[in-house]
Enzyme design. Structure first.
Site, PDB file in Angstrom:
ATOM      1  N   GLU A 254       5.290   8.296   2.439  1.00 20.81           N
ATOM      2  CA  GLU A 254       4.492   8.756   3.579  1.00 20.81           C
ATOM      3  C   GLU A 254       5.274   9.750   4.439  1.00 20.81           C
ATOM      4  O   GLU A 254       4.716  10.706   4.958  1.00 20.81           O
ATOM      5  CB  GLU A 254       4.059   7.552   4.420  1.00 20.81           C
TER       6      GLU A 254
ATOM      7  N   PHE B  94       5.483 -11.947  -0.828  1.00 23.32           N
ATOM      8  CA  PHE B  94       5.085 -12.262  -2.197  1.00 23.32           C
ATOM      9  C   PHE B  94       6.251 -12.734  -3.067  1.00 23.32           C
ATOM     10  O   PHE B  94       6.047 -13.498  -4.003  1.00 23.32           O
ATOM     11  CB  PHE B  94       4.403 -11.046  -2.840  1.00 23.32           C
TER      12      PHE B  94
ATOM     13  N   HIS C 249      -3.681   3.560   5.884  1.00 22.94           N
ATOM     14  CA  HIS C 249      -2.741   3.924   4.799  1.00 22.94           C
ATOM     15  C   HIS C 249      -3.133   5.263   4.160  1.00 22.94           C
ATOM     16  O   HIS C 249      -2.814   5.521   3.002  1.00 22.94           O
ATOM     17  CB  HIS C 249      -2.741   2.868   3.656  1.00 22.94           C
TER      18      HIS C 249
ATOM     19  N   ARG D  45      -3.317 -11.463   6.743  1.00 21.17           N
ATOM     20  CA  ARG D  45      -4.712 -11.178   7.154  1.00 21.17           C
ATOM     21  C   ARG D  45      -5.678 -11.598   6.045  1.00 21.17           C
ATOM     22  O   ARG D  45      -5.339 -11.501   4.870  1.00 21.17           O
ATOM     23  CB  ARG D  45      -4.868  -9.674   7.435  1.00 21.17           C
TER      24      ARG D  45
ATOM     25  N   GLY E 219       3.078  -3.477  -5.115  1.00 22.60           N
ATOM     26  CA  GLY E 219       2.549  -2.646  -6.197  1.00 22.60           C
ATOM     27  C   GLY E 219       3.639  -1.939  -6.992  1.00 22.60           C
ATOM     28  O   GLY E 219       3.543  -1.782  -8.209  1.00 22.60           O
ATOM     29  N   GLU E 220       4.692  -1.520  -6.306  1.00 21.09           N
ATOM     30  CA  GLU E 220       5.771  -0.798  -6.987  1.00 21.09           C
ATOM     31  C   GLU E 220       6.720  -1.732  -7.722  1.00 21.09           C
ATOM     32  O   GLU E 220       7.349  -1.345  -8.697  1.00 21.09           O
ATOM     33  CB  GLU E 220       6.609  -0.005  -5.958  1.00 21.09           C
ATOM     34  N   ASN E 221       6.827  -2.971  -7.207  1.00 21.45           N
ATOM     35  CA  ASN E 221       7.892  -3.852  -7.702  1.00 21.45           C
ATOM     36  C   ASN E 221       7.475  -5.046  -8.545  1.00 21.45           C
ATOM     37  O   ASN E 221       8.294  -5.578  -9.283  1.00 21.45           O
ATOM     38  CB  ASN E 221       8.700  -4.392  -6.511  1.00 21.45           C
TER      39      ASN E 221
ATOM     40  N   LEU F 123      -0.352  -1.907  -2.207  1.00 22.95           N
ATOM     41  CA  LEU F 123      -0.195  -3.360  -2.078  1.00 22.95           C
ATOM     42  C   LEU F 123       1.166  -3.680  -1.473  1.00 22.95           C
ATOM     43  O   LEU F 123       2.203  -3.582  -2.140  1.00 22.95           O
ATOM     44  CB  LEU F 123      -0.327  -4.037  -3.457  1.00 22.95           C
TER      45      LEU F 123
ATOM     46  N   ARG G 232       3.955  10.162  12.904  1.00 28.94           N
ATOM     47  CA  ARG G 232       2.915   9.364  12.275  1.00 28.94           C
ATOM     48  C   ARG G 232       2.055   8.790  13.400  1.00 28.94           C
ATOM     49  O   ARG G 232       2.577   8.201  14.346  1.00 28.94           O
ATOM     50  CB  ARG G 232       3.539   8.233  11.486  1.00 28.94           C
TER      51      ARG G 232
ATOM     52  N   ASN H 217       8.265   7.777  13.270  1.00 28.58           N
ATOM     53  CA  ASN H 217       7.234   6.742  13.192  1.00 28.58           C
ATOM     54  C   ASN H 217       7.561   5.677  14.242  1.00 28.58           C
ATOM     55  O   ASN H 217       8.471   4.882  14.067  1.00 28.58           O
ATOM     56  CB  ASN H 217       7.258   6.147  11.772  1.00 28.58           C
TER      57      ASN H 217
HETATM   58  P1  AMP Z   1       5.623  -3.064   2.208  1.00 29.08           P
HETATM   59  O1  AMP Z   1       4.651  -3.540   3.250  1.00 29.08           O
HETATM   60  O2  AMP Z   1       5.120  -1.934   1.397  1.00 29.08           O
HETATM   61  O3  AMP Z   1       7.014  -2.864   2.729  1.00 29.08           O
HETATM   62  O4  AMP Z   1       5.736  -4.287   1.165  1.00 29.08           O
HETATM   63  C1  AMP Z   1       6.321  -5.485   1.547  1.00 29.08           C
HETATM   64  C2  AMP Z   1       5.926  -6.572   0.567  1.00 29.08           C
HETATM   65  O5  AMP Z   1       6.246  -6.194  -0.776  1.00 29.08           O
HETATM   66  C3  AMP Z   1       6.730  -7.828   0.836  1.00 29.08           C
HETATM   67  O6  AMP Z   1       6.000  -8.687   1.646  1.00 29.08           O
HETATM   68  C4  AMP Z   1       6.924  -8.415  -0.517  1.00 29.08           C
HETATM   69  O7  AMP Z   1       6.010  -9.474  -0.623  1.00 29.08           O
HETATM   70  C5  AMP Z   1       6.530  -7.365  -1.529  1.00 29.08           C
HETATM   71  N1  AMP Z   1       7.628  -7.111  -2.468  1.00 29.08           N
HETATM   72  C6  AMP Z   1       8.676  -6.286  -2.320  1.00 29.08           C
HETATM   73  N2  AMP Z   1       9.476  -6.346  -3.415  1.00 29.08           N
HETATM   74  C7  AMP Z   1       8.919  -7.227  -4.278  1.00 29.08           C
HETATM   75  C8  AMP Z   1       9.251  -7.724  -5.563  1.00 29.08           C
HETATM   76  N3  AMP Z   1      10.342  -7.332  -6.197  1.00 29.08           N
HETATM   77  N4  AMP Z   1       8.421  -8.626  -6.136  1.00 29.08           N
HETATM   78  C9  AMP Z   1       7.328  -9.041  -5.489  1.00 29.08           C
HETATM   79  N5  AMP Z   1       6.952  -8.613  -4.271  1.00 29.08           N
HETATM   80  C10 AMP Z   1       7.730  -7.725  -3.666  1.00 29.08           C
END
Ligand code: AMP
Length: 403
Positions: free
Chosen positions: A384, A283, A179, A240, A333-335, A208, A90, A7
Site C-alpha cells: 500500500e 490466525f 483496503h 469482527r 493470505g500471503e503466508n 486476508l 494514507r 500513515n
Molecule cells: P495483517 O493485518 O495483514 O498484518 O495480517 C495480520 C494477520 O496475519 C495476523 O493476525 C495473523 O493471523 C496472520 N498471519 C501472519 N502470518 C501468518 C502465518 N505465517 N500463518 C498464518 N497466519 C499468519
C-alpha cells in the site's frame, strides 16, 4: 524525487521514504505510543536499526522526529527536506467526495473533517498528521490517498442497502468498502503477471489479514467489495463478525441490557475468529491450537472463516461471469498455505486447481495453480505504501490536483 509516505493512527505513525527513480525504500519506521508513556520511534535504513526514545506528546512532535531521523547525518537517508518532492498521506475515508488521490488543500481537509463522522477512529488522526506536516513543512506539497477511493466505481445496485432511500440521501448510508489501495495494487500486479488484455480482466482479490475484505475487480475497476458502510461487514475477521442478521444486535442489546457503547465494543473487538475460538484473533495461534491441541472451537473458527471467503468468491465469480484469477494477499493470505488450500477446495467448477508444492510459498509473488488450471490462483504481497508513493509522485509530476 523522494516521497515520504505517512500513515497516522491515533497513537502511532508509520512512514516510508521512497526514491521514485527506482521505487526503492530508503528508510522507514514506526512511532508508537504517541501521547502515552514510553513513546518511541523505531527507525530503519536498510538493515541498520535505530531506536529513539523520547517524550512524544502529539503528532507534530512525532513528525518532527521523523524528519530529524530521515535527515540525520548519522542514520538518515537524505541531506535535507529540500530533497523531498512531496508527502503522501494514507487517509481512510473519503466518503463520496474522492474517487482518486488528491493534492491536499484547505477544501480537502474540510471534506475530510465532514467524512470523519463515517470513520471517527481513523480520519481524525489522519487529519492530525496532515496538519502537523503542513505546520512543520509548509513548503512541501501533501497528497491524500484514500482507502475508499478505489471502490467508488462500485455501481449503485451494489452499494445501496435495502433500507429507505432517504437514509442514503440524508446520512450517506451506503457501501464504501476499504483496503482499496491494497485491492488496486494486487489487482494491477495480477493483470501484469498474467498479461491480461486491458479491458478484459476478471479478478477476485482476497485481502486476508486481521481485517479482511474481498473485491471483485473488472477491467481494473472495483465493482463490489465485502466491507460496507464500515469495516464490520463482509467475511468473519480477527475480531469482527462480518455479515450478520441485524436483528441479532437489537436482541443482544435487550438480553444483555447493553447500550451503543457495549454493542459497538463487542462487534469491533470480541467477535470473529477470536469470539468463535476463544483463543486468539491471530490466525497463527488458532491454527496452532487446532492442529497441535485438537481444539474444536479453533477448528470451527478456521472452517467458518474459510467458508465465508469461499462464499464471497462464489458470489463475485457470479457477478464477474467467471474469474481469470483469485489473488491472496495480506498477513494471512500471503503466508498461510493451509488457509489458501482450504478456501480453494471444491472450487473446481470455477477452474481452480491449486498445485500443493507451488502453494508452499510465503510472502513472495507466485502463481500457485496447476499448469492446466483455467482460473489462476496468485499470491501477491500487498504494498500500500508504494501505491501511495506512486500516486503522490504522479500528482506532483503532473501538476494536477487530482488523479
Ligand atoms: P495483517 O493485518 O495483514 O498484518 O495480517 C495480520 C494477520 O496475519 C495476523 O493476525 C495473523 O493471523 C496472520 N498471519 C501472519 N502470518 C501468518 C502465518 N505465517 N500463518 C498464518 N497466519 C499468519
Amino acid at each position: 524525487m523522494k516521497v515520504l509516505v505517512i500513515n497516522c493512527g491515533s497513537s502511532s505513525l508509520k512512514y516510508q521514504l521512497f526514491d521514485m527513480v527506482n521505487e526503492a525504500v530508503l528508510a522507514k519506521g514506526l512511532v508508537e505510543r504517541i501521547g502515552l508513556e514510553g513513546s518511541v520511534l523505531n527507525h530503519s535504513k536498510g538493515k541498520e536499526k535505530h531506536v529513539i526514545k523520547e517524550e512524544i506528546n502529539d503528532h507534530e512532535k512525532a513528525i518532527s522526529l521523523v524528519i530529524n531521523a530521515i535527515t540525520s547525518p548519522e542514520y538518515g537517508a537524505i541531506k535535507s527536506v529540500e530533497e523531498l518532492s512531496a508527502i503522501g498521506h494514507r487517509v481512510v475515508h473519503g466518503g463520496e467526495d474522492f474517487s482518486g488521490s488528491v493534492l491536499i488543500t484547505e477544501e480537502v481537509v474540510e471534506s475530510l473533517r465532514r467524512n470523519s463522522e463515517l470513520a471517527p477512529l481513523h480520519n481524525p488522526p489522519n487529519i492530525m498528521g496532515i496538519k502537523a506536516c503542513q505546520k512543520i513543512l509548509p513548503e512541501i506539497k501533501q497528497m491524500g490517498v484514500f482507502d475508499t477511493a478505489f471502490h467508488q466505481t462500485i455501481p449503485e445496485e451494489a452499494y445501496l442497502y435495502g433500507i429507505p432511500y432517504e437514509y442514503y440521501q440524508k446520512y450517506k448510508i451506503r457501501k464504501y468498502g476499504f483496503h482499496g489501495t491494497s485491492h488496486k495494487y494486487v489487482s494491477q500486479r495480477a493483470a501484469a503477471m498474467l498479461k491480461l488484455t486491458e479491458g478484459k480482466s476478471r479478478i477476485i482479490t482476497c485481502h486476508l489479514g486481521n481485517g479482511s475484505s474481498i473485491a471483485a475487480v473488472k477491467n481494473g475497476k472495483s465493482i463490489d467489495t465485502s466491507m460496507g458502510f464500515t469495516p464490520l461487514e463482509g467475511i468473519v475477521m480477527g475480531t469482527r463478525p462480518g455479515d450478520l442478521d441485524p436483528s441479532i444486535i437489537c436482541y443482544l442489546m435487550e438480553k444483555e441490557n447493553w447500550g451503543i457503547k457495549e454493542i459497538n465494543n463487542m462487534l469491533n473487538k470480541k467477535c470473529g475468529v477470536l469470539g468463535l475460538s476463544g483463543v486468539s484473533s491471530d490466525f497463527r495461534d488458532i491454527e496452532k491450537s487446532a492442529v497441535e491441541d485438537g481444539n474444536k472451537r479453533s477448528q470451527i473458527a478456521l472452517d467458518r472463516f474459510a467458508y465465508a471467503v469461499k462464499k464471497y468468491i462464489g458470489s463475485y465469480a457470479a457477478i464477474l461471469n467467471g474469474a481469470d484469477a483469485i489473488v491472496f494477499t495480506a498477513g494471512l493470505g500471503e503466508n498461510s498455505a493451509s488457509m489458501r488450500l482450504k478456501i480453494c477446495e471444491g472450487l473446481d467448477y470455477l477452474g481452480v486447481k491449486i498445485d500443493k508444492d507451488k502453494n508452499f510459498t510465503r510472502g513472495v509473488e507466485a502463481d500457485v495453480s496447476a499448469d492446466d488450471a483455467a482460473t489462476r490462483v496468485l499470491v501477491i504481497p500487498t504494498n500500500e505504501e508504494l501505491m501511495i508513493a506512486r500516486d503522490t509522485y504522479e500528482i506532483f509530476k503532473s501538476g494536477k490536483t487530482k488523479l
